[in-house]
Design an enzyme around this catalytic site. Structure first.
Site, PDB file in Angstrom:
ATOM      1  N   LYS A  63       2.636   1.944   3.300  1.00 36.79           N
ATOM      2  CA  LYS A  63       1.870   2.136   4.537  1.00 36.79           C
ATOM      3  C   LYS A  63       1.995   0.986   5.517  1.00 36.79           C
ATOM      4  O   LYS A  63       2.051   1.202   6.711  1.00 36.79           O
ATOM      5  CB  LYS A  63       0.381   2.237   4.164  1.00 36.79           C
ATOM      6  N   LYS A 106      -8.264  -1.512   3.412  1.00 35.00           N
ATOM      7  CA  LYS A 106      -7.633  -0.200   3.607  1.00 35.00           C
ATOM      8  C   LYS A 106      -7.598   0.144   5.093  1.00 35.00           C
ATOM      9  O   LYS A 106      -6.608   0.675   5.596  1.00 35.00           O
ATOM     10  CB  LYS A 106      -8.434   0.841   2.824  1.00 35.00           C
ATOM     11  N   LYS A 137      -8.246  14.294  -3.013  1.00 34.07           N
ATOM     12  CA  LYS A 137      -8.647  13.652  -1.764  1.00 34.07           C
ATOM     13  C   LYS A 137      -8.542  14.609  -0.585  1.00 34.07           C
ATOM     14  O   LYS A 137      -7.617  15.394  -0.478  1.00 34.07           O
ATOM     15  CB  LYS A 137      -7.774  12.432  -1.518  1.00 34.07           C
ATOM     16  N   ASP A 188       0.810  -1.212   0.000  1.00 34.46           N
ATOM     17  CA  ASP A 188       0.000   0.000   0.000  1.00 34.46           C
ATOM     18  C   ASP A 188       0.852   1.275   0.000  1.00 34.46           C
ATOM     19  O   ASP A 188       1.477   1.615   1.008  1.00 34.46           O
ATOM     20  CB  ASP A 188      -0.932  -0.009   1.240  1.00 34.46           C
TER      21      ASP A 188
HETATM   22  P1  NAD Z   1      -7.890   3.379 -10.088  1.00 31.28           P
HETATM   23  O1  NAD Z   1      -9.154   2.705  -9.696  1.00 31.28           O
HETATM   24  O2  NAD Z   1      -7.940   4.649 -10.840  1.00 31.28           O
HETATM   25  O3  NAD Z   1      -6.985   2.365 -10.936  1.00 31.28           O
HETATM   26  C1  NAD Z   1      -6.992   0.990 -10.742  1.00 31.28           C
HETATM   27  C2  NAD Z   1      -6.959   0.305 -12.096  1.00 31.28           C
HETATM   28  O4  NAD Z   1      -6.825  -1.089 -11.887  1.00 31.28           O
HETATM   29  C3  NAD Z   1      -8.228   0.510 -12.913  1.00 31.28           C
HETATM   30  O5  NAD Z   1      -7.899   1.020 -14.179  1.00 31.28           O
HETATM   31  C4  NAD Z   1      -8.825  -0.900 -13.009  1.00 31.28           C
HETATM   32  O6  NAD Z   1      -9.469  -1.103 -14.227  1.00 31.28           O
HETATM   33  C5  NAD Z   1      -7.596  -1.758 -12.868  1.00 31.28           C
HETATM   34  N1  NAD Z   1      -7.770  -3.129 -12.377  1.00 31.28           N
HETATM   35  C6  NAD Z   1      -8.595  -3.613 -11.415  1.00 31.28           C
HETATM   36  N2  NAD Z   1      -8.402  -4.931 -11.232  1.00 31.28           N
HETATM   37  C7  NAD Z   1      -7.428  -5.306 -12.107  1.00 31.28           C
HETATM   38  C8  NAD Z   1      -6.792  -6.526 -12.388  1.00 31.28           C
HETATM   39  N3  NAD Z   1      -7.134  -7.663 -11.765  1.00 31.28           N
HETATM   40  N4  NAD Z   1      -5.822  -6.533 -13.331  1.00 31.28           N
HETATM   41  C9  NAD Z   1      -5.471  -5.407 -13.982  1.00 31.28           C
HETATM   42  N5  NAD Z   1      -6.058  -4.219 -13.764  1.00 31.28           N
HETATM   43  C10 NAD Z   1      -7.019  -4.169 -12.824  1.00 31.28           C
HETATM   44  O7  NAD Z   1      -7.085   3.545  -8.725  1.00 31.28           O
HETATM   45  P2  NAD Z   1      -5.778   4.422  -8.419  1.00 31.28           P
HETATM   46  O8  NAD Z   1      -6.197   5.718  -7.855  1.00 31.28           O
HETATM   47  O9  NAD Z   1      -4.870   4.391  -9.586  1.00 31.28           O
HETATM   48  O10 NAD Z   1      -5.162   3.572  -7.231  1.00 31.28           O
HETATM   49  C11 NAD Z   1      -4.658   2.277  -7.497  1.00 31.28           C
HETATM   50  C12 NAD Z   1      -4.440   1.506  -6.222  1.00 31.28           C
HETATM   51  O11 NAD Z   1      -3.436   2.150  -5.449  1.00 31.28           O
HETATM   52  C13 NAD Z   1      -5.685   1.406  -5.331  1.00 31.28           C
HETATM   53  O12 NAD Z   1      -5.785   0.111  -4.786  1.00 31.28           O
HETATM   54  C14 NAD Z   1      -5.394   2.370  -4.238  1.00 31.28           C
HETATM   55  O13 NAD Z   1      -6.019   2.026  -3.010  1.00 31.28           O
HETATM   56  C15 NAD Z   1      -3.892   2.242  -4.127  1.00 31.28           C
HETATM   57  N6  NAD Z   1      -3.304   3.392  -3.463  1.00 31.28           N
HETATM   58  C16 NAD Z   1      -3.387   4.649  -4.031  1.00 31.28           C
HETATM   59  C17 NAD Z   1      -2.842   5.730  -3.374  1.00 31.28           C
HETATM   60  C18 NAD Z   1      -2.866   7.112  -3.948  1.00 31.28           C
HETATM   61  O14 NAD Z   1      -2.447   8.036  -3.315  1.00 31.28           O
HETATM   62  N7  NAD Z   1      -3.298   7.297  -5.159  1.00 31.28           N
HETATM   63  C19 NAD Z   1      -2.236   5.541  -2.143  1.00 31.28           C
HETATM   64  C20 NAD Z   1      -2.176   4.274  -1.602  1.00 31.28           C
HETATM   65  C21 NAD Z   1      -2.699   3.212  -2.291  1.00 31.28           C
END
Ligand code: NAD
Length: 519
Positions: free
Chosen positions: A475, A362, A403, A313
């Site tokens: 995290k 989360k 956010k 994470d």
């Molecule tokens: P998002 O939903 O925009 O992107 C996720 C992508 O993954 C989507 O395009 C979806 O179609 C794809 N996806 C889902 N399942 C899949 C699979 N099995 N195989 C391939 N692709 C798949 O989300 P995001 O904002 O880009 O965040 C991505 C991840 O990072 C999330 O789990 C989020 O919790 C984690 N995260 C993000 C942050 C941040 O600051 N942006 C911080 C910590 C963790």
């Protein structure tokens, strides 16, 4: 002893009998100084300074490296891709506040510095970019690819993400429209049902199987050959999955996990299938989401294959503040008694997390981040005593990727008084996460080029397959089984920088600055 000059890329050379530069390597003999403690029969501690001699060697040749992202078409995937293209091409774009140019702000390696030492004449600190301590790859040189269950090309996905300025998007549109994610595996039970309508780019099959592992391995190999790469590093930046149940006989050992995949067991998640494929392919795999991708069987498999894994994470906003602020409060002797954390966000991550089981992943990952700091302070906290801690996340489409994180820290101070700190943190989530994706790749890549041995051993080997050195960016840091988890941000950074220093035979940065105190 004559120091061999550094390569033309290096901005400094270490002049020491313990450090040797060859054309291909930096070799260092390093004395690791620790303190060994035993408790005597009288209950008193005996602390004994201890020295261990290690040899390190660093391969100086920067390899041609590929970064493959699972979830490439998401907010993070598209933002980091556009960001690297913008930097590579030195783009400048108009905003209502004037022109903005590409940069790597928010990357600890690309945006921060390290004190190399003290200037021999002026006695002032000499600082160098963190990126220049070791012969790291440059993010501009990364070849980017990946998978997504949504088949949109990256230019269209960039529009869907709604993160970047239109004037920047226009300049990367052509190049990104040529980038199309590879089909991926989708087991609907693991991510929120509200994601179903974007799942149009799928490898057939809705549960784990060996064919999926093989397909992903083949994708990595193909990407490597097509782009003439020396190595590929894979990161999960796809949706947060629900936790997988840890079941004896299914995912508890490496052997059982492989058998469970072969038998199509329903409790093996897509992210674990990706991890297994990468481990077998010896491509480092990093998990940027909170779920328990690294079930015990996956960790065992990685160490059997000496393949690097890291997680979990990305630590971008609220938790990064928390791991700095709580470290400060408790180290200052202030008794933190509660933390209340509220988030609302409106991007697709927020939509996915509006589903209870994914939110739970989360919540778990955000909850344990102060444990080590509390446990370490035996003056403020009795054994087992803990501040109250609550985490709330709500989906609010209107705020998009901007956010909001609201935190209240409530603490007890001198003689029963109280201190309340409120934080209102607003930022584009993906603009914070993207530089972390870059740091994770850069650190992981150099770890594949560092070898060590105890000075008395013959054989060199790599670090443990669980890369806890990545903790600063994560995290809920994954550490080798049975070893402590460090969450305190300053300690995490010190570990990263001092391990880098050790590899070039430099002492840890102690911040004593006796040269300015003892005249
Ligand atoms: P998002 O939903 O925009 O992107 C996720 C992508 O993954 C989507 O395009 C979806 O179609 C794809 N996806 C889902 N399942 C899949 C699979 N099995 N195989 C391939 N692709 C798949 O989300 P995001 O904002 O880009 O965040 C991505 C991840 O990072 C999330 O789990 C989020 O919790 C984690 N995260 C993000 C942050 C941040 O600051 N942006 C911080 C910590 C963790």
């Amino acid at each position: 002893h004559t120091p061999v000059p550094a390569g033309k890329e290096d901005i400094f050379v270490v002049d020491s009998p313990n450090v040797i530069y060859t054309d291909s390597e930096i070799q260092s003999k390093y004395t690791y100084r620790t303190t060994s403690v035993v408790r005597g029969a009288d209950g008193k501690y005996v602390a004994t300074p201890k020295e261990t001699l290690y040899d390190f060697k660093v391969d100086r040749k920067t390899p041609k490296t590929g970064m493959m992202l699972v979830g490439w078409g998401g907010n993070n995937g598209t933002t980091v891709t556009a960001g690297i293209l913008a930097n590579r091409r030195g783009l400048v774009w108009e905003t209502r506040e004037g022109p903005r140019a590409a940069n790597y702000y928010g990357s600890v390696l690309m945006g921060s510095t390290m004190k190399l030492g003290t200037d021999a004449h002026t006695m002032q600190d000499v600082n160098i970019p963190f990126h220049d301590v070791l012969p790291l790859i440059h993010p501009n040189d990364l070849v980017i690819g990946g998978w997504d269950i949504s088949g949109l090309n990256l230019a269209a996905a960039l529009d869907r993400a709604a993160v970047l300025e239109p004037t920047l998007k226009a300049q990367v549109k052509k190049e990104m429209s040529q980038m199309v994610p590879l089909p991926s595996i989708y087991y609907p039970d693991f991510i929120a049902a509200n994601q179903e309508d974007r799942a149009d780019n799928l490898i057939p099959g809705d549960k784990a199987c060996l064919a999926h592992v093989e397909k992903i391995r083949q994708d990595i190999r193909d990407f490597k050959t097509q782009n003439n790469l020396d190595k590929v590093i894979v990161q999960w930046t796809a949706n947060t999955e629900r936790f997988a149940d840890i079941l004896p006989g299914v995912n508890d050992t490496a052997e059982n996990l492989l058998k469970a995949i072969e038998n199509g067991h329903e409790e093996v998640s897509p992210s674990t299938v990706f991890a297994v494929a990468c481990i077998l392919e010896n491509a480092p795999f990093i998990n940027g989401s909170p779920q328990n991708t690294f079930v015990p069987g996956a960790i065992e498999l990685a160490s059997k294959h000496n393949s690097f894994i890291g997680g979990d994470d990305f630590k971008s906003g609220q938790t990064k503040m928390k791991s700095a602020l709580v470290d400060f409060l408790i180290s200052a002797g202030i008794k933190l008694t509660s933390i209340a954390s509220y988030n609302h966000l409106g991007n697709n991550d927020g939509k996915n997390l509006s589903s209870q089981r994914q939110f739970r992943s989360k919540e778990i990952s955000k909850s344990n981040v102060v444990d080590d700091m509390v446990e370490a302070n035996t003056v403020l906290y009795k054994k087992g005593e803990h501040p109250d801690h609550t985490v709330v996340i709500k989906y609010m489409p209107a705020v998009g990727d901007n956010k909001r994180a609201l935190d209240e820290y409530y603490a007890e101070i001198f003689l029963g008084g109280h201190q309340t700190i409120s934080i209102f943190n607003v930022c584009e989530d993906s603009l914070l996460a993207s530089p972390l994706i870059i740091d994770l790749v850069l650190v992981t890549e150099i770890m594949t080029r560092i070898q060590w041995r105890a000075h008395t051993d013959d054989e060199f080997k790599g670090f443990h397959s669980v890369l806890s050195i990545l903790s600063y960016m994560l995290k809920a840091p994954l550490t080798p089984p049975g070893t402590p988890v460090i969450n305190a941000l300053a300690k995490q950074r010190a570990a990263l920088i001092n391990i880098f220093r050790a590899c070039v035979g430099l002492e840890p940065e102690s911040d004593m600055t006796l040269e300015h105190k003892l005249f």
